[in-house]
Write a protein that holds these residues in place. Sequence first.
Motif, short mmCIF file in Angstrom:
data_model
loop_
_atom_site.label_atom_id
_atom_site.label_comp_id
_atom_site.label_asym_id
_atom_site.label_seq_id
_atom_site.Cartn_x
_atom_site.Cartn_y
_atom_site.Cartn_z
N ASP A 176 0.81 -1.22 0.00
CA ASP A 176 0.00 0.00 0.00
C ASP A 176 0.85 1.27 0.00
OD1 ASP A 176 0.91 -0.37 2.57
OD2 ASP A 176 -0.95 0.21 3.53
N ALA A 177 2.11 1.15 -0.36
CA ALA A 177 2.98 2.31 -0.46
C ALA A 177 3.78 2.22 -1.76
CB ALA A 177 3.93 2.38 0.73
N LEU A 178 4.05 3.36 -2.35
CA LEU A 178 4.81 3.40 -3.59
C LEU A 178 5.70 4.63 -3.57
CD1 LEU A 178 5.31 2.48 -6.58
CD2 LEU A 178 3.51 4.09 -7.19
N ASP A 179 6.97 4.43 -3.77
CA ASP A 179 7.90 5.54 -3.92
C ASP A 179 8.24 5.61 -5.40
OD1 ASP A 179 10.22 7.15 -4.14
OD2 ASP A 179 10.75 6.71 -2.06
N LEU A 180 7.63 6.56 -6.10
CA LEU A 180 7.84 6.67 -7.54
C LEU A 180 9.31 6.85 -7.89
CD1 LEU A 180 4.92 8.90 -8.87
CD2 LEU A 180 5.50 6.59 -9.61
N CYS A 181 10.02 7.59 -7.08
CA CYS A 181 11.44 7.82 -7.32
C CYS A 181 12.20 6.48 -7.33
CB CYS A 181 12.00 8.77 -6.27
SG CYS A 181 13.68 9.33 -6.62
N ASP A 182 11.90 5.63 -6.36
CA ASP A 182 12.53 4.31 -6.32
C ASP A 182 12.14 3.47 -7.52
OD1 ASP A 182 13.98 4.65 -3.99
OD2 ASP A 182 12.54 3.63 -2.72
N VAL A 183 10.86 3.42 -7.82
CA VAL A 183 10.37 2.59 -8.92
C VAL A 183 10.98 3.04 -10.24
CG1 VAL A 183 8.33 2.02 -10.30
CG2 VAL A 183 8.20 1.99 -7.81
N LEU A 184 10.92 4.34 -10.52
CA LEU A 184 11.42 4.84 -11.80
C LEU A 184 12.94 4.80 -11.89
CD1 LEU A 184 8.90 7.77 -12.29
CD2 LEU A 184 8.81 5.48 -13.28
N GLY A 185 13.60 4.71 -10.75
CA GLY A 185 15.05 4.55 -10.72
C GLY A 185 15.46 3.10 -10.60
N SER A 186 14.52 2.18 -10.79
CA SER A 186 14.74 0.72 -10.73
C SER A 186 15.33 0.26 -9.41
CB SER A 186 15.64 0.27 -11.89
OG SER A 186 15.02 0.56 -13.12
N TYR A 187 15.01 0.96 -8.34
CA TYR A 187 15.48 0.60 -6.99
C TYR A 187 17.00 0.54 -6.89
CZ TYR A 187 10.59 -0.55 -6.21
OH TYR A 187 9.23 -0.49 -6.11
N VAL A 188 17.68 1.24 -7.76
CA VAL A 188 19.14 1.25 -7.77
C VAL A 188 19.63 2.44 -6.95
CG1 VAL A 188 21.19 1.48 -9.23
CG2 VAL A 188 19.22 0.19 -10.05
N PRO A 189 20.46 2.19 -5.93
CA PRO A 189 21.03 3.32 -5.18
C PRO A 189 21.77 4.25 -6.14
CG PRO A 189 21.52 1.25 -4.08
CD PRO A 189 20.94 0.90 -5.43
N GLY A 190 21.48 5.51 -6.05
CA GLY A 190 22.10 6.46 -6.96
C GLY A 190 21.40 6.55 -8.30
N GLY A 191 20.38 5.73 -8.50
CA GLY A 191 19.64 5.72 -9.77
C GLY A 191 18.41 6.60 -9.70
#
Length: 133
Positions: A22-37
């Motif tokens: 029930d939570a979505l971090d668009l920044c994480d999703v669109l950055g493919s969950y890659v640190p620094g991405g």
Amino acid sequence: MVNRVSAEGLQVRQYFHRYTEDALDLCDVLGSYVPGGKVKLDEVSKILGLTGKPEGVDGSRVEEMVLAGQIEEVARYCESDVLNTYRVWLVYELFRGSITAEQLSWSEGQIREFVANRKTANPHLEAAVGIAD
């Protein structure tokens, strides 16, 4: 917690767990969950054909604007970020098949109507939805 306000019932949702259904971090999703991405909202917005941030304003200027007493302009800038985030999320939901093109179109119409009826003091929002002069 800082203000000692009770949030009874919050334990029903795993509020402090980042990756839940029930939570979505668009920044994480669109950055493919890659640190620094991390991707920038402004860039994603523009790639998707949205207006992005207001011209000449970005997060790095907020403190300076607040100190200069430009609180209303900061508020308008923040509203434009909320609008862009929502619109990017709508396109993301269309992409993953959670909504249809018709539902996206309906939601965009609702956004336009809301801005036209309730947010005419914010030229950034009007420009974002094609209302501005």
